[in-house]
Every structure is written in C-alpha cells, then in structure tokens.
Design a protein around this motif. Structure first.
Motif, PDB file in Angstrom:
ATOM      1  N   HIS A 156       3.160   4.319   4.841  1.00 24.86           N
ATOM      2  CA  HIS A 156       2.877   2.482   4.652  1.00 24.86           C
ATOM      3  C   HIS A 156       4.221   2.870   4.659  1.00 24.86           C
ATOM      4  N   GLN A 182       0.420  -0.988   0.006  1.00 29.23           N
ATOM      5  CA  GLN A 182      -0.131   0.517  -0.116  1.00 29.23           C
ATOM      6  C   GLN A 182       0.520   1.184   0.029  1.00 29.23           C
ATOM      7  N   ARG A 183       2.497   1.303  -0.020  1.00 32.20           N
ATOM      8  CA  ARG A 183       2.784   2.308  -0.123  1.00 32.20           C
ATOM      9  C   ARG A 183       2.779   3.288  -1.344  1.00 32.20           C
ATOM     10  N   THR A 184       2.020   2.678  -2.001  1.00 39.24           N
ATOM     11  CA  THR A 184       1.242   4.128  -3.043  1.00 39.24           C
ATOM     12  C   THR A 184       0.211   5.174  -2.363  1.00 39.24           C
ATOM     13  N   ASP A 185      -0.140   5.124  -1.511  1.00 40.04           N
ATOM     14  CA  ASP A 185      -1.390   5.415  -0.750  1.00 40.04           C
ATOM     15  C   ASP A 185      -1.258   6.136   0.143  1.00 40.04           C
ATOM     16  N   ASP A 205      -3.115   9.030   0.808  1.00 38.31           N
ATOM     17  CA  ASP A 205      -4.725   9.171   1.166  1.00 38.31           C
ATOM     18  C   ASP A 205      -4.389   8.994   2.981  1.00 38.31           C
TER      19      ASP A 205
END
Length: 219
Positions: free
Chosen positions: A197, A96-99, A101
């Motif tokens: 993340h 989930q490191r690109t999330d 939000d």
C-alpha cells in the motif's frame, strides 16, 4: 513521436512498479504449476495492458485537437479527472499502508492452472482500478495526439512493453535461472506484500500529479 513517448514513460513506469502484479507473478512461478502459470500470467498481463490501452486510444482519437500537437479541451479535462482519481487512490492506499494481509485470491494461486493464471493477469491489467487508470491515461495521451495510425500503434506497443517489463523480467528470468533466483524472488515477495500500500500510494501520487499537470497545461 518523441513528446508522446515522453508523456507515456512515467505512466508505463507506474504500471511496471505496481507491487501487486509483481507479487502475483512471483507467487505464480513459485506455485506447483510454476512455469505454466507464470507464462500464462505474463501473457495475460501483456494482453490486458494492450487491450485496455488500445480501446481508450481508439475512443480518444475522436477528441484530439485540430491543431498539430494541440490537445483539445475535452482531452485535457479527461486528463484532469484521471489525475484527480489517481490522487484519490493514492490517499486511499496510504490510509491502508499498515494492512499487510494478502488478498484471498493470492492464497489460492498455488492451485491455479495456466488458463486461470492468464485470466488473472488480464484482470489485474485491465480491470484493477489502479493499473486501469494508468492505462486510460496512456490511451488518452496517444489517442488525442497528432500521430498517424502507424505512430499510434507503435506508441501502444512501446507503452505495453515498458509497462509489462517488471512482470516479464520476473517470469522469464526465473524460467532461465530458477535455482539462482528463487531465494531473491521470495524475499522480494515478502517485502512487496508488507509494503504494497505504501509503495502504491507513492506511485499513484507521482502519476496523479503528472497526469493532472498535463491536463492543466493543455487548457
């Protein structure tokens, strides 16, 4: 006491560098109820860590080994399971490191009262799976050790204070030097939110490896 504190140190560091509570603390002190919400969050954070660790310490005391400094097989297997769970969470966080939000509750922090902030601090410490697993690991380490009652109480206090250090520094540092720290803390918040993340994945990977290794070594 020394060997137990040595085992607790990396776990406490893992809790202390967790990005979410640090970001939450910064948002609390920059909110409209800044000082009250920040103080409430810090109190809840410390209490949550202390309660979670104490409960597991008491439960784990029944499974300690009979020989001095010799962990029981049950305690070792619990550490192995906790270590595996931490590694699983590390993998999930990395995916989930690109999330970047922020969660919904972060957007509502500006309206938090000190009581809500206290409850949020306790929840992040004692309910959030990532921090809870680290507190569980610390409780098992303390409870299964050969320390006496006083030594275990001291170990819980030391772990709690070390684990809460980052949030306490942010909150009380801001309360004493608000004007100088506002810009720095806001920049830190932005970076931690963007990299939450990835940072948490690295922390959980290291902590999972440490706990798993301690469990395997105790068999």
């Amino acid at each position: 006491m020394g060997p137990v504190l040595g085992d607790l140190l990396p776990l406490a560091v893992g809790v202390a560098v967790s990005p979410i509570p640090i970001v939450a603390a910064i948002l609390m002190i920059l909110s409209r109820n800044g000082s009250g919400s920040g103080t409430g969050f810090a109190v809840g954070w410390v209490a949550g860590i202390a309660v979670a660790t104490t409960v597991i310490t008491l439960l784990a005391g029944a499974i300690g080994g009979s020989e001095p400094r010799e962990p029981s097989a049950a305690a070792s297997w619990i550490k192995i399971v906790l270590g595996a769970l931490l590694l699983g969470l590390a993998l999930a966080q990395w995916r989930q490191r690109t999330d970047a939000d922020p969660p919904q509750w972060m957007r509502a922090i500006d309206e938090f009262t000190p009581v809500k902030a206290l409850a949020m601090g306790a929840a992040l410490a004692a309910v959030n799976p990532k921090n809870l697993l680290l507190c569980l690991s610390a409780g098992v380490t303390i409870g299964a050790s050969d320390l006496g009652a006083g030594g275990k109480v001291a170990a819980v206090i030391v772990f709690t204070l070390l684990a809460a250090t980052s949030v306490l520094i942010v909150v009380f540092g801001y309360l004493t030097a608000a004007d100088r720290l506002r810009g720095t803390l806001d920049s830190a918040r932005v970076w931690l939110q963007a990299n939450n993340h990835a940072v948490m994945a690295i922390v959980l990977l290291v902590m999972g490896a440490v706990v798993l290794g301690k469990g395997v070594g105790g068999l």
